[in-house]
Design a protein around this motif. Structure first.
Motif, short mmCIF file in Angstrom:
data_model
loop_
_atom_site.label_atom_id
_atom_site.label_comp_id
_atom_site.label_asym_id
_atom_site.label_seq_id
_atom_site.Cartn_x
_atom_site.Cartn_y
_atom_site.Cartn_z
N ALA A 139 0.91 -1.13 0.04
CA ALA A 139 0.01 0.05 -0.12
C ALA A 139 1.04 1.27 0.13
O ALA A 139 1.90 1.18 0.67
N PHE A 140 0.45 2.32 -0.67
CA PHE A 140 1.00 3.33 -0.72
C PHE A 140 0.57 4.44 0.44
O PHE A 140 -0.66 4.47 0.59
N ILE A 141 1.19 4.89 1.47
CA ILE A 141 1.00 5.21 2.57
C ILE A 141 1.49 6.93 3.02
O ILE A 141 2.46 7.17 2.24
N LYS A 142 0.83 7.57 3.64
CA LYS A 142 1.43 8.86 4.02
C LYS A 142 2.73 8.64 4.63
O LYS A 142 3.05 7.63 5.64
N PRO A 143 3.83 9.65 4.53
CA PRO A 143 4.85 9.41 4.96
C PRO A 143 5.15 9.94 6.40
O PRO A 143 5.62 11.00 6.53
N ARG A 144 5.11 8.73 7.27
CA ARG A 144 4.96 8.94 8.53
C ARG A 144 6.27 8.23 9.45
O ARG A 144 5.89 7.79 10.50
N GLY A 145 7.00 7.62 8.81
CA GLY A 145 8.02 6.82 9.18
C GLY A 145 7.60 5.45 10.06
O GLY A 145 8.20 4.99 10.80
N GLN A 146 6.48 4.90 9.55
CA GLN A 146 5.90 3.83 10.03
C GLN A 146 6.59 2.35 9.71
O GLN A 146 6.47 1.43 10.18
N ARG A 147 7.18 2.69 8.46
CA ARG A 147 7.79 1.40 7.80
C ARG A 147 9.42 1.78 7.38
O ARG A 147 9.33 2.89 6.89
N THR A 148 10.19 0.77 7.27
CA THR A 148 11.54 0.92 6.80
C THR A 148 11.61 0.56 5.58
O THR A 148 10.67 -0.21 4.97
N THR A 149 12.76 0.94 4.63
CA THR A 149 12.63 0.54 3.29
C THR A 149 12.95 -0.86 3.08
O THR A 149 12.39 -1.44 2.12
N GLU A 150 13.75 -1.55 3.96
CA GLU A 150 14.01 -2.91 3.67
C GLU A 150 12.72 -3.50 4.17
O GLU A 150 12.34 -4.79 3.53
N ASP A 151 11.78 -3.20 4.96
CA ASP A 151 10.59 -3.95 5.23
C ASP A 151 9.51 -3.63 4.08
O ASP A 151 9.23 -4.82 3.43
N MET A 152 9.54 -2.54 3.50
CA MET A 152 8.48 -2.38 2.24
C MET A 152 9.09 -3.07 1.14
O MET A 152 8.43 -3.66 0.42
N GLY A 153 10.54 -3.00 1.10
CA GLY A 153 10.90 -3.58 -0.18
C GLY A 153 11.07 -5.49 0.00
O GLY A 153 10.79 -5.87 -1.21
N LEU A 154 10.91 -5.68 1.16
CA LEU A 154 10.78 -7.34 1.25
C LEU A 154 9.39 -7.69 0.88
O LEU A 154 9.12 -8.68 0.41
N GLU A 155 8.47 -6.72 1.45
CA GLU A 155 7.05 -7.16 1.25
C GLU A 155 6.77 -7.25 -0.35
O GLU A 155 6.16 -8.37 -1.10
N ALA A 156 7.07 -6.29 -0.98
CA ALA A 156 6.74 -6.21 -2.46
C ALA A 156 7.67 -7.34 -3.43
O ALA A 156 7.04 -7.82 -4.14
N GLY A 157 8.81 -7.59 -2.67
CA GLY A 157 9.62 -8.74 -3.38
C GLY A 157 9.08 -9.93 -3.27
O GLY A 157 9.15 -10.84 -4.20
N THR A 158 8.66 -10.32 -1.78
CA THR A 158 8.05 -11.50 -1.62
C THR A 158 6.84 -11.82 -2.43
O THR A 158 6.58 -12.91 -3.18
N LYS A 159 5.96 -10.73 -2.60
CA LYS A 159 4.58 -10.69 -3.22
C LYS A 159 4.92 -11.19 -4.92
O LYS A 159 3.98 -11.84 -5.41
N ALA A 160 6.21 -10.41 -5.32
CA ALA A 160 6.32 -10.79 -6.80
C ALA A 160 6.91 -12.08 -7.13
O ALA A 160 6.30 -12.64 -7.84
N LEU A 161 7.58 -12.61 -6.14
CA LEU A 161 8.18 -13.90 -6.30
C LEU A 161 7.17 -15.02 -6.10
O LEU A 161 7.05 -16.04 -6.67
N LEU A 162 6.28 -14.87 -5.13
CA LEU A 162 5.20 -15.68 -4.96
C LEU A 162 4.17 -15.63 -6.18
O LEU A 162 3.51 -16.82 -6.72
N ASP A 163 4.16 -14.40 -6.70
CA ASP A 163 3.36 -14.35 -7.93
C ASP A 163 3.58 -15.11 -8.90
O ASP A 163 3.13 -15.68 -9.71
N ALA A 164 5.19 -15.19 -9.30
CA ALA A 164 5.82 -15.82 -10.43
C ALA A 164 6.09 -17.33 -9.91
O ALA A 164 6.04 -18.18 -10.93
N GLY A 165 5.82 -17.89 -8.85
CA GLY A 165 6.13 -19.25 -8.21
C GLY A 165 7.55 -19.37 -8.26
O GLY A 165 7.77 -20.82 -8.78
N ILE A 166 8.43 -18.89 -8.08
CA ILE A 166 9.76 -18.89 -7.98
C ILE A 166 10.43 -18.59 -6.91
O ILE A 166 9.74 -17.90 -6.06
#
Length: 445
Positions: A18-45
């Protein structure tokens, strides 16, 4: 010179936070890991299949890309960090696509994320002139030629506002057309589960994108990879893609539109359609949906003709006809655009590709369903001042086969319709099996 032979390339997996207001609630590595995990799950690899990665961010330290991806494993692959202003995400995808297209690899990952500060964009290095200083100076010089006169405020809204004013002065557009564009985008965003704003603003509430935190990821693969992994039921082909930078017109002409990247966008779009096999000016009638860079309503207005969606003097008439929304000639920014869904710089361009590749409920009806009719192509436009622009032309390939296990089955839900967080169990499914000793130490969920 002989014609170069390139591999066909396909987006085989996508993920987005989700794109959210910039309030320092999430780290870049946290967000990057979520997006990357979803993409790999989507691709099945798993991450072991990824041979190279490009990671986009504008407000992160060097090697922030490695920090985010190490949560999936430390496999030793080349990881390149990318910064190209607001076009950063699509620039990362451009390089991932070229790595596959050239035959260097069969599977590449493009990730983008941003953790931003509230308020207008500014430099992180106040001890030196910003690289966009010449654009700022040209913006102020050209204000003498506009009916609005001298503008005030932050640089970006001033620059794009002047471009919109030039268009109004030349072709008769009015402020109401900018408001109509913004209201249209906010109406679209109501359907987008990833959007920062989902309350459907009116024409009185407009007209600029917010700063945002978020991440997005796309995995690009060759045709051999698609067939080897049984991904014919979800692959979206990158038919053509281009990246252009400024030419002298940005400084040498008396045009605020040129300073804002109109000519750069036009050149890039024309090249992309030519590379896709279309004659000059052709191919736009086969486009069904467009995700374009509406950092401000004024930029969406001038980008319609830049992409060839209408004649130069017809952009505001296109708005009046409703040819930028459902029921019209094109559906432009069905995600809600930057104005409504948010604009985390490093993630924005990848998010645009995610929305078209996923073809979710906010998408144009029947996109990709009828290969030889209108709606065959999706078009992406992502620009950054300073400057760079990426344009992509996407379609469902002729070998598409419906049915079977797909990304929806692998994630356990339809992530075109619903935005959920990932779990440690999700990460465990896609993390490197060869090098995952430190994964849990990096996975902060």
């Amino acid at each position: 010179m002989p014609q170069k032979k390139f591999q066909r390339t396909f987006i085989v997996g996508c993920g987005c936070t989700a794109f959210i207001k910039p309030r320092g609630q999430r780290t870049t590595e946290d967000m990057g890991l979520e997006a990357g995990t979803k993409a790999l799950l989507d691709a099945g690899i798993t991450y072991d299949a990824v041979q190279t990665a490009f990671v986009g961010h504008c407000y992160g330290d060097s090697t922030s890309g490695q920090r985010a991806l190490y949560g999936l494993g430390m496999t030793g692959i080349p990881i390149t960090n990318v910064n190209n202003n607001c076009s950063t995400g699509s620039t990362a995808l451009f390089h991932a696509n070229n790595a596959v297209k050239s035959g260097l690899v069969d599977c590449a990952l493009a990730l983008g994320f941003e953790r931003m500060a509230a308020g207008s964009l500014g430099t992180n290095f106040p001890d030196r002139p910003p690289p966009t200083i010449l654009f700022a100076k040209r913006t102020m010089d050209l204000e003498k030629t506009l009916t609005s006169g001298t503008n005030f405020g932050p640089g970006a809204p001033r620059m794009f506002g002047n471009a919109g004013q030039e268009y109004m002065d030349k072709f008769g557009a009015e402020v109401k057309h900018l408001a109509m564009i913004a209201a249209k985008n906010h109406a679209h965003s109501v359907k987008n589960p990833y959007s920062q704003f989902r309350n459907g603003w009116t024409v009185e509430q407009f007209m600029c994108s917010p700063t945002s935190d978020g991440a997005a990821c796309c995995i690009v693969a060759s045709e051999d990879f698609v067939h080897a992994h049984g991904l014919e039921n979800q692959s979206i082909e990158i038919v053509a893609q281009g990246l252009e930078t400024d030419d002298p017109a940005a400084y040498d002409t008396e045009s605020a539109m040129e300073v804002a990247g109109y000519g750069m966008s036009k050149r890039c779009a024309d090249k992309v359609f030519k590379d896709a096999g279309f004659a000059d000016g052709e191919g736009r009638d086969l486009v069904g949906v467009v995700e374009l860079h509406d950092c401000f309503s004024a930029n969406e207005l001038i980008t319609y003709p830049a992409l060839g969606l209408c004649a130069l003097d017809e952009a505001h008439k296109m708005v009046e006809r409703g040819d930028n929304t459902y029921g019209g000639k094109y559906v432009v920014n069905p995600s809600g655009g930057l104005e409504a869904k948010g604009h985390p710089l490093g993630a924005t361009g990848l998010g645009m590709h995610f929305y078209i590749a996923m073809a979710g409920p906010m998408q144009a009806p029947g996109l990709f369903d009828i290969p030889d009719k209108r709606g065959k192509f999706g078009l992406v436009h992502n620009i950054g001042i300073g400057g760079a622009v990426v344009v992509s032309l996407l379609r469902r390939p002729e070998f598409y086969k419906a049915g079977g296990i797909d990304g929806q089955a692998r994630l356990g839900y339809n992530h075109a319709i619903e935005c959920r967080p990932v779990t440690l169990a999700d990460v465990d499914k896609v993390k490197s099996k060869k090098s995952s000793k430190f994964v849990l130490q990096h996975a902060k969920l």
